[in-house]
Design a protein around this motif. Structure first.
Motif, short mmCIF file in Angstrom:
data_model
loop_
_atom_site.label_atom_id
_atom_site.label_comp_id
_atom_site.label_asym_id
_atom_site.label_seq_id
_atom_site.Cartn_x
_atom_site.Cartn_y
_atom_site.Cartn_z
N ALA A 76 0.83 -1.21 0.00
CA ALA A 76 0.00 0.00 0.00
C ALA A 76 0.86 1.26 0.00
O ALA A 76 0.59 2.21 -0.74
N GLN A 77 1.89 1.26 0.81
CA GLN A 77 2.76 2.44 0.89
C GLN A 77 3.50 2.69 -0.42
O GLN A 77 3.56 3.82 -0.91
N GLU A 78 4.04 1.63 -0.99
CA GLU A 78 4.85 1.80 -2.19
C GLU A 78 4.02 2.14 -3.42
O GLU A 78 4.48 2.84 -4.32
N SER A 79 2.78 1.66 -3.47
CA SER A 79 1.96 1.86 -4.66
C SER A 79 1.15 3.15 -4.63
O SER A 79 0.85 3.72 -5.69
N GLN B 198 -7.68 -1.63 -4.57
CA GLN B 198 -8.62 -1.79 -3.46
C GLN B 198 -8.32 -0.75 -2.38
O GLN B 198 -7.18 -0.60 -1.95
N PRO B 199 -9.33 -0.01 -1.93
CA PRO B 199 -9.10 0.95 -0.84
C PRO B 199 -8.50 0.26 0.38
O PRO B 199 -9.09 -0.69 0.92
N GLY C 192 1.09 5.45 -1.40
CA GLY C 192 1.24 6.21 -0.16
C GLY C 192 0.30 5.76 0.93
O GLY C 192 -0.03 6.51 1.84
N GLY C 193 -0.16 4.51 0.84
CA GLY C 193 -1.01 3.93 1.88
C GLY C 193 -2.50 4.03 1.62
O GLY C 193 -3.30 3.64 2.47
N ILE C 194 -2.89 4.49 0.43
CA ILE C 194 -4.32 4.67 0.14
C ILE C 194 -4.97 3.39 -0.39
O ILE C 194 -6.13 3.10 -0.09
N SER C 195 -4.22 2.61 -1.15
CA SER C 195 -4.83 1.44 -1.80
C SER C 195 -3.82 0.33 -2.01
O SER C 195 -2.61 0.52 -1.85
N ILE C 196 -4.36 -0.84 -2.39
CA ILE C 196 -3.55 -2.02 -2.73
C ILE C 196 -3.71 -2.28 -4.22
O ILE C 196 -4.84 -2.36 -4.72
N PRO C 197 -2.62 -2.43 -4.96
CA PRO C 197 -2.75 -2.69 -6.40
C PRO C 197 -3.31 -4.08 -6.66
O PRO C 197 -3.07 -5.01 -5.87
#
Length: 245
Positions: free
Chosen positions: A136-139, A171-172, A141-146
């Motif tokens: 989430a952080q890398e994709s 995904q949120p 900034g912690g907002i979503s999951i690729p």
């Protein structure tokens, strides 16, 4: 003849998608059920599918529950067959906890269940949790999951893979980090059916499937098709849902 619910009128199905998907994933099942005279709703939850433009850090599992609850109340639906696929099972559990009187049957299609009072992230193993947070952080900034590749959902047909690949959205992440609070037991006393997709089986729902099998007051069925059976085998899914109406 148009199928009816016990109060008269056509049967209403509300089909809830899982992670990375949107209402689009139900289109093949929706068309089959509508052709048979049913009313079918396939909403996208906030931040997903055709509502991906609404993605932000404020989305939680409660947001998803409110999305579907609001739809049912706004459309004044009753005797609803409420269906959740994969992560959508968590949404369905939340809706049933709030408005059971609007519902007639809950269907959990290869889904996982919440641990009341805890977030999905909390019940993961430390390694899973760390990988999830890092992704989430890398994709974003912690907002979503690729999203993963479509093959992760048990798809093998090249056309299905291409169709799903074009539509998957992040995904949120707040739906993973927010606790799901329930006031009642999972299912809230409603008729429930758990459907396990078995060709191939999806490892991520094994614990939930075991729980469902142990519930003496629930039905447990299997269906030919991978995790995204509504894509790969929509006729079987439509037939099964119609049999529960």
């Amino acid at each position: 003849m148009t199928p009816t619910n016990p109060a008269g009128g056509p049967t209403s199905f509300v089909l809830v998608h899982g992670a990375y998907h949107g209402g689009w994933c139900w289109s093949r099942v929706r068309d089959l059920l509508q052709d048979r005279g049913h009313r079918v709703y396939t909403p996208s939850q906030t931040g997903c599918g055709d509502r991906a433009h609404l993605l932000d850090e404020r989305i939680t599992i409660d947001t998803f529950v409110e999305d579907i609850t609001a739809l049912i109340l706004a459309e004044e639906l009753h005797h609803v067959v409420l269906v959740g696929h994969s992560f959508g099972t968590r949404t369905v559990v939340g809706v049933a906890d709030r408005i059971p009187n609007q519902l007639s049957h809950l269907v959990f299609l290869d889904g996982g269940f919440p641990t009341p009072g805890q977030s999905r992230l909390e019940v993961m193993t430390p390694a899973q949790r760390e990988a999830r947070i890092k992704s989430a952080q890398e994709s974003s900034g912690g907002i979503s999951i690729p999203p993963p590749a479509p093959e992760a959902f048990g798809l093998s047909d090249p056309d299905d893979i291409a169709w799903v690949q074009r539509r998957l959205t992040p995904q949120p992440f707040g739906t993973d980090t927010s606790p799901q609070k329930l006031s009642h037991e999972i299912g809230n006393g409603l008729p429930c059916t758990y459907v396990r997709c078995i060709e191939p089986e999806f490892d991520g729902v094994g614990t939930a499937a075991d729980y469902a099998q142990q519930r003496q007051d629930w039905s447990y069925l299997t269906i030919t098709g991978g995790h995204d059976a509504m894509v790969s085998n929509p006729r079987a899914v439509a037939n099964l849902l119609e049999s529960l109406a």
